[in-house]
Design a protein around this motif. Sequence first.
Motif, short mmCIF file in Angstrom:
data_model
loop_
_atom_site.label_atom_id
_atom_site.label_comp_id
_atom_site.label_asym_id
_atom_site.label_seq_id
_atom_site.Cartn_x
_atom_site.Cartn_y
_atom_site.Cartn_z
N UNK A 1 0.81 -1.23 0.00
CA UNK A 1 0.00 0.00 0.00
C UNK A 1 0.84 1.27 0.00
N UNK A 2 2.15 1.14 -0.28
CA UNK A 2 3.04 2.28 -0.08
C UNK A 2 3.27 3.13 -1.34
N UNK A 3 2.80 2.66 -2.49
CA UNK A 3 3.10 3.36 -3.74
C UNK A 3 1.83 3.69 -4.51
N UNK A 4 1.65 4.97 -4.79
CA UNK A 4 0.57 5.43 -5.65
C UNK A 4 1.04 5.37 -7.10
N UNK A 5 0.21 4.82 -7.99
CA UNK A 5 0.56 4.70 -9.40
C UNK A 5 -0.50 5.45 -10.22
N UNK A 6 -0.05 6.37 -11.06
CA UNK A 6 -0.97 7.26 -11.77
C UNK A 6 -0.68 7.24 -13.27
N UNK A 7 -1.74 7.16 -14.08
CA UNK A 7 -1.62 7.27 -15.54
C UNK A 7 -2.19 8.62 -15.95
N UNK B 1 -1.64 13.23 -21.43
CA UNK B 1 -1.07 14.56 -21.62
C UNK B 1 -1.74 15.34 -22.75
N UNK B 2 -2.61 14.70 -23.48
CA UNK B 2 -3.35 15.42 -24.53
C UNK B 2 -4.44 16.31 -23.93
N UNK B 3 -4.78 16.04 -22.67
CA UNK B 3 -5.84 16.80 -21.99
C UNK B 3 -5.34 17.26 -20.63
N UNK B 4 -4.44 18.25 -20.57
CA UNK B 4 -3.76 18.62 -19.33
C UNK B 4 -4.70 19.05 -18.21
N UNK B 5 -5.86 19.62 -18.53
CA UNK B 5 -6.77 20.06 -17.48
C UNK B 5 -7.51 18.90 -16.84
N UNK B 6 -7.54 17.75 -17.50
CA UNK B 6 -8.23 16.56 -16.98
C UNK B 6 -7.36 15.34 -17.26
N UNK B 7 -6.12 15.41 -16.84
CA UNK B 7 -5.11 14.46 -17.30
C UNK B 7 -5.19 13.08 -16.66
N UNK B 8 -5.59 12.98 -15.40
CA UNK B 8 -5.50 11.70 -14.71
C UNK B 8 -6.54 10.72 -15.27
N UNK B 9 -6.05 9.62 -15.84
CA UNK B 9 -6.91 8.58 -16.39
C UNK B 9 -7.16 7.45 -15.40
N UNK B 10 -6.15 7.16 -14.58
CA UNK B 10 -6.26 6.07 -13.61
C UNK B 10 -5.35 6.36 -12.44
N UNK C 1 6.45 12.09 -29.91
CA UNK C 1 5.68 13.09 -29.18
C UNK C 1 5.11 12.49 -27.90
N UNK C 2 5.24 13.23 -26.79
CA UNK C 2 4.63 12.79 -25.54
C UNK C 2 3.11 12.88 -25.64
N UNK C 3 2.42 11.82 -25.20
CA UNK C 3 0.97 11.88 -25.15
C UNK C 3 0.42 11.28 -23.84
N UNK C 4 1.31 10.68 -23.04
CA UNK C 4 0.88 10.10 -21.77
C UNK C 4 2.07 10.03 -20.82
N UNK C 5 1.79 9.70 -19.57
CA UNK C 5 2.86 9.54 -18.58
C UNK C 5 2.42 8.53 -17.52
N UNK C 6 3.40 7.82 -16.99
CA UNK C 6 3.18 6.87 -15.90
C UNK C 6 4.01 7.35 -14.72
N UNK C 7 3.36 7.57 -13.57
CA UNK C 7 4.05 8.14 -12.41
C UNK C 7 3.86 7.27 -11.18
N UNK C 8 4.92 7.14 -10.38
CA UNK C 8 4.88 6.40 -9.13
C UNK C 8 5.27 7.33 -7.99
N UNK C 9 4.47 7.35 -6.93
CA UNK C 9 4.74 8.19 -5.76
C UNK C 9 4.78 7.30 -4.52
N UNK C 10 5.95 7.16 -3.94
CA UNK C 10 6.14 6.28 -2.79
C UNK C 10 6.05 7.09 -1.50
N UNK C 11 5.18 6.67 -0.58
CA UNK C 11 5.11 7.30 0.74
C UNK C 11 6.27 6.74 1.57
N UNK C 12 7.29 7.56 1.79
CA UNK C 12 8.49 7.08 2.47
C UNK C 12 8.40 7.19 3.99
#
Length: 212
Positions: A33-39, A42-51, A108-119
């Motif tokens: 439960x320590x890592x948040x994963x976000x998709x 980037x084509x829709x920066x104002x509503x970017x988070x898909x998952x 061209x960038x059109x998406x991103x995958x991000x990981x945020x670990x609660x340390x």
Amino acid sequence: MKAMPKKDLTSEQRVILDQVKQIAQALGETLAPFTEVVVHDLRSPQHAILAIHNNLSGRKVGDPATELGLARIADDDYPQVLANYANEFADGRRAKSTSIGIKDSGGHYFAALCLNVDVTAFRGMASILERFSAINGEAKESIDPANADRLRERIGQFAANLATTPRALRLDQRRELIASLKDEGYLEFRRSVDIAAQVLGVSRATVYNDIK
């Protein structure tokens, strides 16, 4: 000024994005439960988070892109991988983040995958191993940054021992934690209740009620 409507995904982008979503789900399940994963789309920066998996930041699907997302939108030469950089959640918890830009065959960038670990919890584990969790029991008139960190680490340590996060503690577990904090002198510092409430994701009134 109205936001520009986003273009439909190309067949190539759709295939790539579907794979990224599957990878995000797998990472979320593996690193819970320590890592948040976000998709991000980037084509829709104002509503970017898909998952978003293992939501630690309080964001939701449809929320806007981060500064890194906007930077990638503006520059296809922006670094594709930024790993293990310092970050912070809205409530002050420290995080370690990694951001991966997703490009199509045109570069061209059109998406991103991000990981945020609660340390926070991991810092608590380190404190146990290094025996840094001992306190002298003396009351302080005000809480300084070092004592604030010690309090956050103690809460993270308690949750880690239960294989969970501070915000996911059950009522009985949280009350056990608050009782321990009181007995160990952590709640004698000014603003300690505020900090505990922020880390646990509850109100000050709830912490005071748990103290009783």
